[in-house]
Design a protein around this motif. Structure first.
Motif: not given
Length: 237
Positions: A46-52, A83-92
């Motif tokens: 799986l590949r990923m690209a999105g806003e943090a 509350e995360i929006l579509p296309g965003q990436v959660l960074v913990l």
């Protein structure tokens, strides 16, 4: 002022560029610390690209880091996920401590249902095998059965964090593939996407030449005659 959204076509381009190429393009722009060392994909396909969207954890303290606390409305880890929006990436940001899980299958499933692009942590994940089957990009340093409250307390959402010793600003672009995760500073993302695609195409040509028996000298990097051959090769594609 909130920056303009990154165009969907830019994010799609980034998914086609390897993290290896991205780190090289960022290095050329002066960015040397963008690769999250030790953070690996649970599902390399799986590949990923999105806003943090960032969540910051601090060391747990027994009177605050409890199962009761994480169930309260507004607890940063759960709030960010809900509350995360579509296309965003959660960074913990788990402070590079991977002996307790930042999250598990239920929370990753909630991110997936929200339309998130993925999740990244420099900590661990529990329910590791189940997350691998979700079809949702998740990147972590390790697996751990223990819940995050054993070692961590979530305290902030959308603040600058250090994830695997890389600065991640809210809104930076996180890109992940089979080799790991790269953080692209938002203001250079279009430039990196363009130069990255150009480099991927050049390296496809170079690989063909090397596999056909060409020497490295003059081929990688290409000299002028080889660049002329590359230009002709591009026209035929």
């Amino acid at each position: 002022m909130k920056p303009a959204p990154v165009a969907p076509q830019i994010l799609e381009q980034l998914k086609r560029i390897s993290t290896a190429t991205l780190t090289s393009q960022l290095f050329k722009l002066g960015f040397r610390n963008t690769y999250l060392n030790g953070v690996r994909p649970l599902n390399p396909a799986l590949r990923m690209a999105g806003e943090a969207v960032t969540v910051r954890f601090v060391p747990a303290r027994e009177d605050l880091a409890t199962f009761e606390a994480i169930g309260k409305p507004g607890y940063p880890q759960r709030k960010a996920i809900d509350e995360i929006l579509p296309g965003q990436v959660l960074v913990l940001d788990c402070r590079n401590i991977d002996t307790s899980a930042a999250a598990g299958e239920i929370l990753m499933s909630r991110l997936q249902a929200r339309g998130a692009a993925g999740a990244v942590t420099d900590g661990a994940m529990r329910d590791y095998a189940s997350i691998q089957k979700l079809g949702f990009p998740v990147f972590a340093k390790n697996m751990a059965a223990t819940a995050h409250v054993h070692r961590h307390l979530a305290v902030d959402i959308n603040v600058p964090v250090g994830c695997a010793e890389v600065l991640v600003m809210p809104g930076d672009i996180m890109v992940g593939d089979e080799e790991g995760v790269v953080c692209i500073p938002r203001h250079v993302v279009e430039q990196v996407a363009q130069s990255g695609l150009e480099m991927e195409e050049l390296e496809a040509f170079v690989l063909e030449k090397v596999q056909a028996g060409a020497p490295i000298a003059g081929t990688y990097p290409p000299n002028e005659p080889m660049r002329a051959e590359y230009a002709a090769w591009k026209l035929k594609r």
